[in-house]
Design a protein around this motif. Structure first.
Motif, short mmCIF file in Angstrom:
data_model
loop_
_atom_site.label_atom_id
_atom_site.label_comp_id
_atom_site.label_asym_id
_atom_site.label_seq_id
_atom_site.Cartn_x
_atom_site.Cartn_y
_atom_site.Cartn_z
N GLU A 1 2.50 -10.47 15.24
CA GLU A 1 1.46 -9.47 14.90
C GLU A 1 0.31 -9.54 15.92
O GLU A 1 0.22 -10.33 16.78
CB GLU A 1 0.78 -9.45 13.50
N LYS B 1 5.49 -3.17 -0.55
CA LYS B 1 5.44 -4.54 -0.31
C LYS B 1 5.40 -5.39 -1.55
O LYS B 1 5.46 -6.34 -1.09
CB LYS B 1 4.16 -4.28 0.71
N SER C 1 2.36 -4.77 8.09
CA SER C 1 3.84 -5.06 8.50
C SER C 1 4.63 -4.92 7.63
O SER C 1 4.46 -4.95 6.35
CB SER C 1 3.72 -6.81 8.66
N HIS D 1 2.35 -16.99 3.42
CA HIS D 1 2.73 -16.23 4.18
C HIS D 1 4.06 -16.35 4.96
O HIS D 1 4.32 -17.54 5.05
CB HIS D 1 1.74 -15.86 5.43
N ASN E 1 7.42 -6.13 5.62
CA ASN E 1 8.03 -6.98 4.82
C ASN E 1 7.53 -7.11 3.34
O ASN E 1 6.37 -6.55 3.06
CB ASN E 1 7.91 -8.44 5.46
N SER F 1 7.58 -11.16 8.84
CA SER F 1 7.43 -9.96 9.29
C SER F 1 8.95 -9.29 9.85
O SER F 1 9.30 -10.23 10.58
CB SER F 1 6.41 -9.56 10.18
MG MG Z 1 1.92 -8.87 7.16
#
Ligand code: MG
Ligand code: TXA
Length: 333
Positions: free
Chosen positions: A175, A51, A138, A229, A140, A146
């Protein structure tokens, strides 16, 4: 590394990678996750690497059922059992005091752990078969939207993990909701279970962490929340309010990206548009939001404008993802 997508009869082959200490993509019904054996620190370390995730962001630990709470948590309040009974399997993560068996790499050194029982049948089957908790953020690259399909995960993870378990498009699309249950129940992240539904089960008001509105938290309950994010490449501005459509129509330049309600698409004939779903259908908006944000990365738009739902029920989670993706560039009209 070649990343294989495991479908139907080849799924057991993909699942077999987990006890070998490998990371695989896993559908969890909220968004697709990256899973490893949650009790195997070197395996969990591979998640951080794939990630590009900062080490100070803790991971959620998916479990097969509520009874596993006592395997990995201590000082469990009755509110945890109440919420698990009401919403598990489902889109709710509980923050509780961790037992020492939970590795430090999972908790990022915090005394707590985030636990959730995911509702996707494949995730549940894997958890039961392995009889192990998984660590599953997640899927991503850190900071990006995500993934809600195996294809979106492959865009970020091709060559970085050995496999992805294909489970179809995500039913929820955002999420899990995260609630800290150690003191007075506090919302740390809006998500697939609404604040209103949680308050109703507990029969009390739920506090909201200041990070939800873009303010710094005094105590870093959820350290991951301090990083930008869900961001697409182009700068994003969120426009909030009943008349955001007509206001935005006067504001946009030809070629701008516009993420708008289905009904307002005709207002932007010279823009690169993408529907967020119908104005009143927040469940649809939740399913669309991440693929819509990712869509604009395949275009060359210089900027993106986004309409935003009212912040009630699932709309709170959708609005929060949009605002975070914009770095809190929000215009209220
Ligand atoms: Mg995440
Ligand atoms: O729906 C979901 O929860 C998805 C699917 C894949 O399960 N997972 C997910 O994980 O969203 P991730 O890692 O992308 O986001 C987890 C968030 C992070 O912001 C992290 O800081 C917070 O949960 N978190 C995890 N453990 C925590 C803890 N002990 N205390 C506070 N926050 C925690």
């Amino acid at each position: 590394m070649n990343t294989q997508v495991f479908q139907e009869e080849s799924l057991p082959q993909g699942v077999a990678l987990l006890p070998q200490g490998e990371v695989v993509g896993l559908p969890t019904a909220t968004v697709d996750g990256l899973a490893a054996n949650g009790l195997d620190p070197p395996a969990v370390a591979k998640i951080f690497q794939a990630k590009g995730r900062p080490q100070d962001t803790p991971l959620i630990l998916p479990v097969a059922e509520a009874s596993w709470l006592s395997r990995y948590c201590q000082e469990i309040p009755s509110t945890a059992w109440q919420l698990a009974q009401a919403f598990w399997p489902g889109a709710l993560t509980l923050i509780l005091q961790a037992k020492p068996c939970v590795p430090e790499i999972v908790t990022a050194g915090l005394p707590t752990v985030g636990i959730r029982c995911p509702q996707h049948p494949l995730a549940l089957a894997v958890l039961r078969a392995l009889d192990l908790p998984l660590a599953a953020p997640s899927g991503n690259r850190s900071g990006k939207p995500s993934p809600t399909t195996a294809e979106a995960m492959l865009q970020d993870m091709a060559g970085k993990i050995p496999g992805i378990l294909e489970g179809g498009a995500c039913a929820v699309g955002v999420e899990s909701t995260i609630v800290d249950l150690r003191g007075k129940p506090t919302l740390l992240r809006a998500g697939g279970v609404s604040l209103e539904a949680i308050a109703q089960v507990l029969g009390e008001e739920i506090l909201q962490d200041p990070s939800l509105s873009g303010q710094d938290t005094a105590i870093p309950f959820a350290p991951g929340m301090k990083y930008r994010h869900y961001a697409p490449e182009a700068p994003l501005t969120v426009v909030q309010g009943e008349d955001s459509g007509p206001w935005l129509a006067k504001q946009v330049k030809p070629g701008d990206g516009v993420l708008c309600f289905q009904e307002d698409l005709p207002l932007f004939p010279h823009c690169v548009t993408r529907s967020l779903g119908c104005r009143g259908d927040v469940a649809q908006q939740a399913q669309e939001i991440f693929s819509a944000l990712r869509y604009f990365d395949q275009t060359t738009v210089p900027r993106i404008w986004a309409q935003c739902p009212q912040e009630v029920e699932l709309g709170l989670a959708v609005a929060n993802r949009l605002k975070k993706a914009s770095g809190f560039q929000v215009i209220s009209i």
